[in-house]
Design a protein around this motif. Sequence first.
Motif, PDB file in Angstrom:
ATOM      1  N   PRO A  84     -69.741  81.259 -38.283  1.00  0.00           N
ATOM      2  CA  PRO A  84     -69.057  80.079 -38.746  1.00  0.00           C
ATOM      3  C   PRO A  84     -70.047  79.100 -39.357  1.00  0.00           C
ATOM      4  O   PRO A  84     -71.251  79.191 -39.161  1.00  0.00           O
ATOM      5  N   ARG A  85     -69.508  78.086 -40.061  1.00  0.00           N
ATOM      6  CA  ARG A  85     -70.369  77.142 -40.755  1.00  0.00           C
ATOM      7  C   ARG A  85     -71.336  76.441 -39.831  1.00  0.00           C
ATOM      8  O   ARG A  85     -72.435  76.108 -40.196  1.00  0.00           O
ATOM      9  N   ALA A 126     -59.567  85.225 -43.964  1.00  0.00           N
ATOM     10  CA  ALA A 126     -60.812  84.767 -43.350  1.00  0.00           C
ATOM     11  C   ALA A 126     -61.420  83.627 -44.141  1.00  0.00           C
ATOM     12  O   ALA A 126     -61.883  82.624 -43.583  1.00  0.00           O
ATOM     13  N   ALA A 152     -61.738  79.800 -42.734  1.00  0.00           N
ATOM     14  CA  ALA A 152     -63.102  79.456 -42.349  1.00  0.00           C
ATOM     15  C   ALA A 152     -63.777  78.517 -43.330  1.00  0.00           C
ATOM     16  O   ALA A 152     -64.554  77.653 -42.926  1.00  0.00           O
ATOM     17  N   ASP A 153     -63.478  78.680 -44.603  1.00  0.00           N
ATOM     18  CA  ASP A 153     -64.228  77.910 -45.593  1.00  0.00           C
ATOM     19  C   ASP A 153     -63.443  77.793 -46.894  1.00  0.00           C
ATOM     20  O   ASP A 153     -63.693  78.541 -47.841  1.00  0.00           O
ATOM     21  N   ALA A 161     -65.955  83.759 -38.449  1.00  0.00           N
ATOM     22  CA  ALA A 161     -66.088  82.395 -38.946  1.00  0.00           C
ATOM     23  C   ALA A 161     -64.749  81.669 -38.892  1.00  0.00           C
ATOM     24  O   ALA A 161     -64.689  80.480 -38.571  1.00  0.00           O
ATOM     25  N   ALA A 162     -63.670  82.391 -39.200  1.00  0.00           N
ATOM     26  CA  ALA A 162     -62.336  81.786 -39.148  1.00  0.00           C
ATOM     27  C   ALA A 162     -61.962  81.415 -37.718  1.00  0.00           C
ATOM     28  O   ALA A 162     -61.398  80.348 -37.464  1.00  0.00           O
ATOM     29  N   ALA A 203     -63.884  78.322 -36.787  1.00  0.00           N
ATOM     30  CA  ALA A 203     -63.441  77.105 -37.466  1.00  0.00           C
ATOM     31  C   ALA A 203     -62.067  76.650 -36.999  1.00  0.00           C
ATOM     32  O   ALA A 203     -61.747  75.458 -37.070  1.00  0.00           O
ATOM     33  N   THR A 204     -61.245  77.586 -36.510  1.00  0.00           N
ATOM     34  CA  THR A 204     -59.899  77.238 -36.033  1.00  0.00           C
ATOM     35  C   THR A 204     -59.787  77.676 -34.572  1.00  0.00           C
ATOM     36  O   THR A 204     -60.346  77.057 -33.706  1.00  0.00           O
TER      37      THR A 204
END
Length: 288
Positions: free
Chosen positions: A11-12, A184, A188-189, A246-247, A250-251
């Motif tokens: 993730p970021r 995704a 995620a972004d 990453a998704a 982020a969530t």
Amino acid sequence: MTPTLVQSHLPRGGTAPRVDLGARARDWAEIQERMLVPLFEAVYERLDVGDGTRLLGLGCGSGLALLMAASRGAAVTGVDPSAPERLALARKRLSPDSAPEAAAGAAGGARLVEGGPADAAGPDVPAYNLVTAFQPIGCMAGDSEGLSGLLETAAPLTDRGTPVVLVGWGPPERCATSMVLRVATKLADPMRSAGSWRPALRDDLEEVAQRAGLKPDGSGRVACPFGYADVESAVRGLLSTGLFDAAVGATDKAQVDKELTEALHPHRRHDGTVWMPNVFRYLIARTP
């Protein structure tokens, strides 16, 4: 996907979401990894893998491709620096007790190494005459990063002119799963940073080979449909690739499960199974 289908991305914030790595490895081995069996078979048939083949598998994961090569009589070595849970499953698969059909290959030198190609070298290890990198690239920005360096490290361990197999996703219009993978990126972004979905480019594999100092020597395309018993199995299989980490970070997993289920709806058949046609491309390059 992952080192095997495609590389996973953090993730970021740089912190991986909490997951049960053992359960994920089992989902990979039991559900997702088999989707690339037609690819493995096509490559091994074209290169006449069998007795006398000394194969080095980069990013070998839970070892299905190695098992198939060993069952043809090849001596196999697999390396994977980042998936110890999958590597543990590979060891079980390649042991003569759990995989009698691979015993001949295993007796010829089945080895599994947690690390990179250099860790598979040794004074008593003969040169490899086939290298495979069966992790498809070309669906995520940056998913080929590090691959050229890995190939450069592997090249000195091989005979001159050894074939090296690289794999990439086919064109998006021929890969139904590419639309699902966009989930995704969306979660995620949304700003599409490195790690975002992108369409496969025609020369992805050739560019990696060129950076690694390899000479292209043929290519092919193989149909590898992703088929699942139901939507739940499809979600578990896709999550096992690591592409959605990453998704999830982020969530949350519930949101990713929901979005994935919706994205899979067009691919659900009347009997409840999920079917997504895909085409993968492979490149055969040669070491100097």
